[in-house]
Design a protein around this motif. Structure first.
Motif, PDB file in Angstrom:
ATOM      1  N   UNK A   1       3.010  -1.936 -19.411  1.00 12.48           N
ATOM      2  CA  UNK A   1       2.521  -3.285 -19.687  1.00 12.48           C
ATOM      3  C   UNK A   1       1.284  -3.472 -18.827  1.00 12.48           C
ATOM      4  N   UNK A   2       0.120  -3.633 -19.456  1.00 17.87           N
ATOM      5  CA  UNK A   2      -1.131  -3.635 -18.704  1.00 17.87           C
ATOM      6  C   UNK A   2      -1.968  -4.886 -18.956  1.00 17.87           C
ATOM      7  N   UNK A   3      -3.101  -4.951 -18.278  1.00 15.48           N
ATOM      8  CA  UNK A   3      -3.977  -6.122 -18.369  1.00 15.48           C
ATOM      9  C   UNK A   3      -4.472  -6.357 -19.789  1.00 15.48           C
ATOM     10  N   UNK A   4      -4.801  -5.297 -20.493  1.00 11.70           N
ATOM     11  CA  UNK A   4      -5.282  -5.433 -21.871  1.00 11.70           C
ATOM     12  C   UNK A   4      -4.237  -6.107 -22.753  1.00 11.70           C
ATOM     13  N   UNK A   5      -2.981  -5.684 -22.594  1.00  7.97           N
ATOM     14  CA  UNK A   5      -1.874  -6.281 -23.354  1.00  7.97           C
ATOM     15  C   UNK A   5      -1.697  -7.746 -22.974  1.00  7.97           C
ATOM     16  N   UNK A   6      -1.782  -8.025 -21.678  1.00  7.43           N
ATOM     17  CA  UNK A   6      -1.630  -9.403 -21.202  1.00  7.43           C
ATOM     18  C   UNK A   6      -2.740 -10.302 -21.746  1.00  7.43           C
ATOM     19  N   UNK A   7      -3.956  -9.797 -21.778  1.00  7.87           N
ATOM     20  CA  UNK A   7      -5.086 -10.579 -22.298  1.00  7.87           C
ATOM     21  C   UNK A   7      -4.896 -10.909 -23.776  1.00  7.87           C
TER      22      UNK A   7
ATOM     23  N   UNK B   1       6.157   1.460 -23.768  1.00  9.06           N
ATOM     24  CA  UNK B   1       7.208   1.445 -22.760  1.00  9.06           C
ATOM     25  C   UNK B   1       6.689   1.933 -21.408  1.00  9.06           C
ATOM     26  N   UNK B   2       6.929   1.145 -20.388  1.00 11.03           N
ATOM     27  CA  UNK B   2       6.503   1.511 -19.046  1.00 11.03           C
ATOM     28  C   UNK B   2       5.023   1.317 -18.783  1.00 11.03           C
TER      29      UNK B   2
ATOM     30  N   UNK C   1       6.983 -21.646 -26.019  1.00 12.84           N
ATOM     31  CA  UNK C   1       7.307 -21.135 -24.689  1.00 12.84           C
ATOM     32  C   UNK C   1       7.408 -19.616 -24.750  1.00 12.84           C
ATOM     33  N   UNK C   2       6.975 -18.979 -23.668  1.00 14.06           N
ATOM     34  CA  UNK C   2       7.146 -17.530 -23.546  1.00 14.06           C
ATOM     35  C   UNK C   2       8.278 -17.259 -22.570  1.00 14.06           C
ATOM     36  N   UNK C   3       9.207 -16.449 -22.990  1.00 12.85           N
ATOM     37  CA  UNK C   3      10.393 -16.066 -22.217  1.00 12.85           C
ATOM     38  C   UNK C   3      10.110 -14.743 -21.516  1.00 12.85           C
ATOM     39  N   UNK C   4      10.042 -14.782 -20.176  1.00  8.99           N
ATOM     40  CA  UNK C   4       9.761 -13.552 -19.432  1.00  8.99           C
ATOM     41  C   UNK C   4      10.888 -12.530 -19.617  1.00  8.99           C
ATOM     42  N   UNK C   5      10.525 -11.250 -19.582  1.00 18.69           N
ATOM     43  CA  UNK C   5      11.526 -10.202 -19.807  1.00 18.69           C
ATOM     44  C   UNK C   5      11.490  -9.084 -18.765  1.00 18.69           C
ATOM     45  N   UNK C   6      10.788  -9.348 -17.659  1.00 17.34           N
ATOM     46  CA  UNK C   6      10.845  -8.413 -16.542  1.00 17.34           C
ATOM     47  C   UNK C   6       9.689  -7.447 -16.389  1.00 17.34           C
ATOM     48  N   UNK C   7       9.140  -6.994 -17.507  1.00 23.44           N
ATOM     49  CA  UNK C   7       8.060  -6.000 -17.447  1.00 23.44           C
ATOM     50  C   UNK C   7       6.713  -6.615 -17.050  1.00 23.44           C
TER      51      UNK C   7
ATOM     52  N   UNK D   1      10.878  -2.456 -13.630  1.00 25.86           N
ATOM     53  CA  UNK D   1       9.981  -3.184 -14.522  1.00 25.86           C
ATOM     54  C   UNK D   1      10.159  -2.783 -15.987  1.00 25.86           C
ATOM     55  N   UNK D   2      11.305  -2.218 -16.316  1.00 23.10           N
ATOM     56  CA  UNK D   2      11.531  -1.721 -17.681  1.00 23.10           C
ATOM     57  C   UNK D   2      11.825  -2.826 -18.687  1.00 23.10           C
ATOM     58  N   UNK D   3      12.389  -3.940 -18.224  1.00 24.02           N
ATOM     59  CA  UNK D   3      12.804  -5.001 -19.147  1.00 24.02           C
ATOM     60  C   UNK D   3      14.079  -4.649 -19.871  1.00 24.02           C
ATOM     61  N   UNK D   4      14.841  -3.686 -19.329  1.00 29.23           N
ATOM     62  CA  UNK D   4      16.088  -3.278 -19.967  1.00 29.23           C
ATOM     63  C   UNK D   4      17.126  -2.831 -18.955  1.00 29.23           C
ATOM     64  N   UNK D   5      18.388  -3.113 -19.238  1.00 26.07           N
ATOM     65  CA  UNK D   5      19.506  -2.672 -18.402  1.00 26.07           C
ATOM     66  C   UNK D   5      20.765  -2.717 -19.266  1.00 26.07           C
ATOM     67  N   UNK D   6      21.771  -1.888 -19.000  1.00 24.78           N
ATOM     68  CA  UNK D   6      23.002  -1.920 -19.807  1.00 24.78           C
ATOM     69  C   UNK D   6      23.603  -3.325 -19.860  1.00 24.78           C
TER      70      UNK D   6
END
Length: 286
Positions: free
Chosen positions: A128-134, A125-126, A155-161, A227-232
């Motif tokens: 999301x980095x290059x290693x994860x993206x790779x 959480x908080x 397809x990949x669905x973007x989620x904000x982070x 950039x959390x990918x979450x909101x109420x």
């Protein structure tokens, strides 16, 4: 002779103007009404057939979802067919899909889905980095190749982070540029594009050949994103009542050739808001 030519030019100009007015009257949204099954997550357990009846009553003819607990996938397909609803896309868990595509392919074929979407890349959480993206790029390319061989598109669905700054863009840009377009494309979630500060219409036009699907959502006015990918869930409002420029987004989506649109309303007021959303998108003119 000069007067006749002048009148002819005037008539041409008037007809051109009328054509412009007519064009302005054309609806932007002409696709079937689609719905993300997650919208009704609180209803499926109370009765799958009754929930499908409600969905049909809203005018929905396309869905994105997948197998539902409490009913075999084969029976679900029968119930969907009975109501004239096509399950054109199904969701898949990142971890399970990266380990094996077999079950996802089986479910997609039973339901008649041509698309599989992944909506979340596991990460701290908080962070999301290059290693994860790779790693995601490698996993998506591998799974996407296997799905394509089975006649299904990933397809990949973007989620904000994913919009963490990276080089001259973001890590989302990195994912787009490093995934093979033959095997991997994208589903835009409009809210999760706007929430981290991106412009949905501009992002669609930036990668015009990569977007295939879309989640239609709007974000409550005054809400500040991150950039959390979450909101109420209460920040999920009927389209046209929030802060996102929906007309510009839909015009761009039409221009790049989005194949299918799914209303995803996570609000507790979804039954009230979905008809509002449908009426609004149908009212938008060129």
């Amino acid at each position: 002779m000069k007067k006749i030519i002048g009148l002819s030019c005037l008539a041409t100009a008037l007809l051109a103007g009328a054509g412009d007015l007519f064009a302005q009257g054309k609806p932007v949204y002409t696709a079937p009404i689609g719905l993300q099954a997650y919208t009704f997550r609180g209803s499926w357990g109370k009765g799958i057939e009754a929930t499908l009846d409600t969905i049909k009553s809203l005018g929905v003819t396309e869905m994105e979802g997948g197998p539902i607990a409490g009913m075999t996938t084969e029976e679900l397909r029968k119930q969907l067919d009975k109501r004239g609803i096509a399950m054109v896309s199904i969701g898949a868990d990142y971890k399970k899909l990266s380990e094996s595509t077999a079950q996802t392919i089986k479910d997609a074929k039973i339901l008649g889905a041509k698309y599989v979407m992944v909506a979340w890349i596991p990460h701290e959480k908080g962070n999301f980095n290059l290693e994860t993206a790779k790693k995601a790029v490698a996993d998506f390319n591998k799974a996407g190749k296997e799905l394509k061989e089975a006649g299904i598109s990933l397809t990949y669905h973007n989620h904000g982070y994913e919009f963490v700054p990276y080089e001259d863009g973001t890590l989302f840009d990195y994912i787009v540029k490093n995934t093979n377009p033959e095997y991997v494309n994208f589903e835009m979630d409009v809210l999760w594009t706007a929430f981290p500060g991106q412009d949905p219409a501009k992002l669609l036009l930036k990668y015009p050949t990569r977007w295939k699907l879309m989640h239609l959502k709007d974000l409550k006015k005054g809400v500040k994103g991150d950039l959390s990918g979450g909101t109420p869930t209460t920040n999920d409002v009927a389209l046209g009542t929030g802060q996102i420029d929906i007309p510009a987004t839909l015009k761009a989506a039409k221009k790049v050739g989005i194949k299918h649109y799914f209303i995803e309303d996570e609000s507790p007021s979804y039954l009230k808001q979905i008809p509002q959303t449908i009426a609004y998108i149908k009212s938008i003119k060129e």
